[in-house]
Design a protein around this motif. Structure first.
Motif, PDB file in Angstrom:
ATOM      1  N   MET A 112       0.850  -1.194   0.000  1.00 29.55           N
ATOM      2  CA  MET A 112       0.000   0.000   0.000  1.00 29.55           C
ATOM      3  C   MET A 112       0.884   1.241   0.000  1.00 29.55           C
ATOM      4  O   MET A 112       1.980   1.243   0.560  1.00 29.55           O
ATOM      5  CB  MET A 112      -0.947   0.037   1.195  1.00 29.55           C
ATOM      6  N   GLU A 115      -2.334   5.030   1.864  1.00 24.95           N
ATOM      7  CA  GLU A 115      -3.287   4.642   2.902  1.00 24.95           C
ATOM      8  C   GLU A 115      -2.659   4.645   4.294  1.00 24.95           C
ATOM      9  O   GLU A 115      -3.354   4.861   5.285  1.00 24.95           O
ATOM     10  CB  GLU A 115      -3.866   3.261   2.615  1.00 24.95           C
ATOM     11  N   GLU A 116      -1.338   4.397   4.365  1.00 24.81           N
ATOM     12  CA  GLU A 116      -0.685   4.368   5.682  1.00 24.81           C
ATOM     13  C   GLU A 116      -0.803   5.720   6.396  1.00 24.81           C
ATOM     14  O   GLU A 116      -0.924   5.782   7.614  1.00 24.81           O
ATOM     15  CB  GLU A 116       0.789   3.946   5.554  1.00 24.81           C
ATOM     16  N   GLN A 118      -3.333   7.940   5.938  1.00 19.09           N
ATOM     17  CA  GLN A 118      -4.718   7.986   6.396  1.00 19.09           C
ATOM     18  C   GLN A 118      -4.909   7.131   7.641  1.00 19.09           C
ATOM     19  O   GLN A 118      -5.595   7.533   8.589  1.00 19.09           O
ATOM     20  CB  GLN A 118      -5.660   7.491   5.297  1.00 19.09           C
ATOM     21  N   MET A 133     -10.934   0.668   3.759  1.00 18.12           N
ATOM     22  CA  MET A 133     -10.633   1.888   3.008  1.00 18.12           C
ATOM     23  C   MET A 133     -11.090   1.696   1.569  1.00 18.12           C
ATOM     24  O   MET A 133     -10.338   1.202   0.723  1.00 18.12           O
ATOM     25  CB  MET A 133      -9.131   2.180   3.099  1.00 18.12           C
ATOM     26  N   SER A 138      -9.471  -1.312  -2.776  1.00 14.88           N
ATOM     27  CA  SER A 138      -9.912  -1.242  -1.390  1.00 14.88           C
ATOM     28  C   SER A 138      -8.969  -2.007  -0.467  1.00 14.88           C
ATOM     29  O   SER A 138      -8.423  -3.041  -0.852  1.00 14.88           O
ATOM     30  CB  SER A 138     -11.326  -1.824  -1.247  1.00 14.88           C
ATOM     31  N   LYS A 139      -8.800  -1.485   0.747  1.00 19.04           N
ATOM     32  CA  LYS A 139      -7.945  -2.126   1.737  1.00 19.04           C
ATOM     33  C   LYS A 139      -8.767  -2.508   2.969  1.00 19.04           C
ATOM     34  O   LYS A 139      -9.599  -1.729   3.434  1.00 19.04           O
ATOM     35  CB  LYS A 139      -6.824  -1.178   2.193  1.00 19.04           C
ATOM     36  N   THR A 153      -6.131  -6.534  -0.059  1.00 21.30           N
ATOM     37  CA  THR A 153      -6.536  -5.574  -1.085  1.00 21.30           C
ATOM     38  C   THR A 153      -7.549  -6.224  -2.025  1.00 21.30           C
ATOM     39  O   THR A 153      -7.376  -7.375  -2.434  1.00 21.30           O
ATOM     40  CB  THR A 153      -5.322  -5.116  -1.908  1.00 21.30           C
ATOM     41  N   GLY A 244     -12.725   7.012   4.034  1.00 19.80           N
ATOM     42  CA  GLY A 244     -12.812   7.312   2.609  1.00 19.80           C
ATOM     43  C   GLY A 244     -13.780   8.438   2.314  1.00 19.80           C
ATOM     44  O   GLY A 244     -14.190   9.181   3.202  1.00 19.80           O
ATOM     45  N   GLY A 268     -11.838  10.418   4.579  1.00 19.02           N
ATOM     46  CA  GLY A 268     -10.469  10.129   4.191  1.00 19.02           C
ATOM     47  C   GLY A 268      -9.555  11.338   4.265  1.00 19.02           C
ATOM     48  O   GLY A 268      -8.414  11.233   4.733  1.00 19.02           O
TER      49      GLY A 268
END
Length: 284
Positions: A112, A115-116, A118, A133, A138-139, A153, A244, A268
């Motif tokens: 990723m 995202e880290e 966020q 997320m 998507s995560k 993911t 998000g 997000g």
């Protein structure tokens, strides 16, 4: 940190925010993601659009996202999970004077970027054991004691785009419209039977047979894919926090609720900005 620049630089867009005295005083949104730079380098885009904010003061800049990939400014190594997110501040990668990129995270089979940051903000604003997320990719992230244990993911957003624009499912369709009933029907199908290999063609068959309005194929397919994602990745999760945009979070809230999962959410952008602030504060 009172004055700084935060940048979310992804594949398709560059978004930047200028903070002075702790308040956002200006922002940019440009179609210069790392996959759309054409003949320009990331440094050239930075110098043209972001650097003018620093003419009077060489304030710190923190960037996150695909700008740290091999297609970006400089490849930044991933940090291996499990990783304590508060350690990110000591792992920022310098690419220019007072300009850093946040490293991404990796597992044995997953990666990723963006995202880290966020996640760091979300953990401070809304602590949880599982974050979802939504997005192009998507995560589903598992957190314990401030550490990211691992994540999965799902290419849900990209798959929807490809099927609607480059497959028989979307061929010859009229302009699509919102249709909550079609979304709900697709969602139920995805939740009940997440193995998509024999489900995807139903998006075309239902339309051809007159069971699905041509204008609602996108909504049905969205429901199917999100439902399949939730059913496949939830494991034994009973509570999640969504991170998000409002529109996608609404869809995932509906899917999680239908699956019996308790849901809370955080914007997000709010999580991202909190993450950047905390990274800079930790370096003071």
């Amino acid at each position: 940190m009172e004055s700084y620049i935060a940048i979310d630089w992804g594949s398709t867009h560059l978004r930047a925010w200028l903070y002075r005295s702790g308040e956002c005083v200006d922002s940019l949104q440009l179609p210069y993601g790392v996959s759309r730079l054409v003949e320009h380098s990331p440094r050239e885009i930075f110098d043209k659009y972001v650097a003018p904010w620093r003419r009077q003061e060489e304030m710190p800049v923190v960037m996150a996202g695909m700008i740290g990939s091999d297609a970006g400014w400089q490849p930044v190594p991933y940090l291996a999970c499990p990783v304590l997110l508060h350690e990110l501040s000591s792992q920022l990668y310098a690419v220019a004077e007072n300009v850093w990129i946040v490293p991404g995270l990796k597992t044995a089979r997953n990666v990723m970027r963006g995202e880290e940051t966020q996640l760091l903000g979300a953990m401070q604003l809304s602590p949880a054991a599982c974050y979802v997320m939504p997005g192009t990719h998507s995560k589903w992230v598992q957190v314990n004691g401030g550490a990211v244990k691992g994540f999965e993911t799902a290419m849900t957003g990209e798959l929807h785009y490809m099927l609607m624009n480059h497959s028989l499912i979307g061929k010859g369709l009229p302009e699509q419209r919102d249709d909550s009933a079609a979304f709900a029907a697709g969602l139920q199908s995805g939740l009940e039977s997440p193995a998509l290999i024999n489900k995807l063609f139903e998006a075309r068959a239902a339309r051809v047979l007159g069971d699905l309005p041509p204008e609602a194929v996108s909504e049905w397919l969205s429901g199917l894919l999100i439902g399949a994602e939730v059913s496949t990745l939830r494991g034994d999760t009973t509570k999640v926090t969504l991170v998000g945009g409002e529109s996608l979070c609404h869809r995932y809230r509906q899917a999680c609720t239908a699956a019996g999962i308790q849901v809370s959410d955080i914007a997000g952008d709010t999580a991202f900005q909190q993450g950047i602030r905390s990274l800079l504060d930790a370096r003071r």
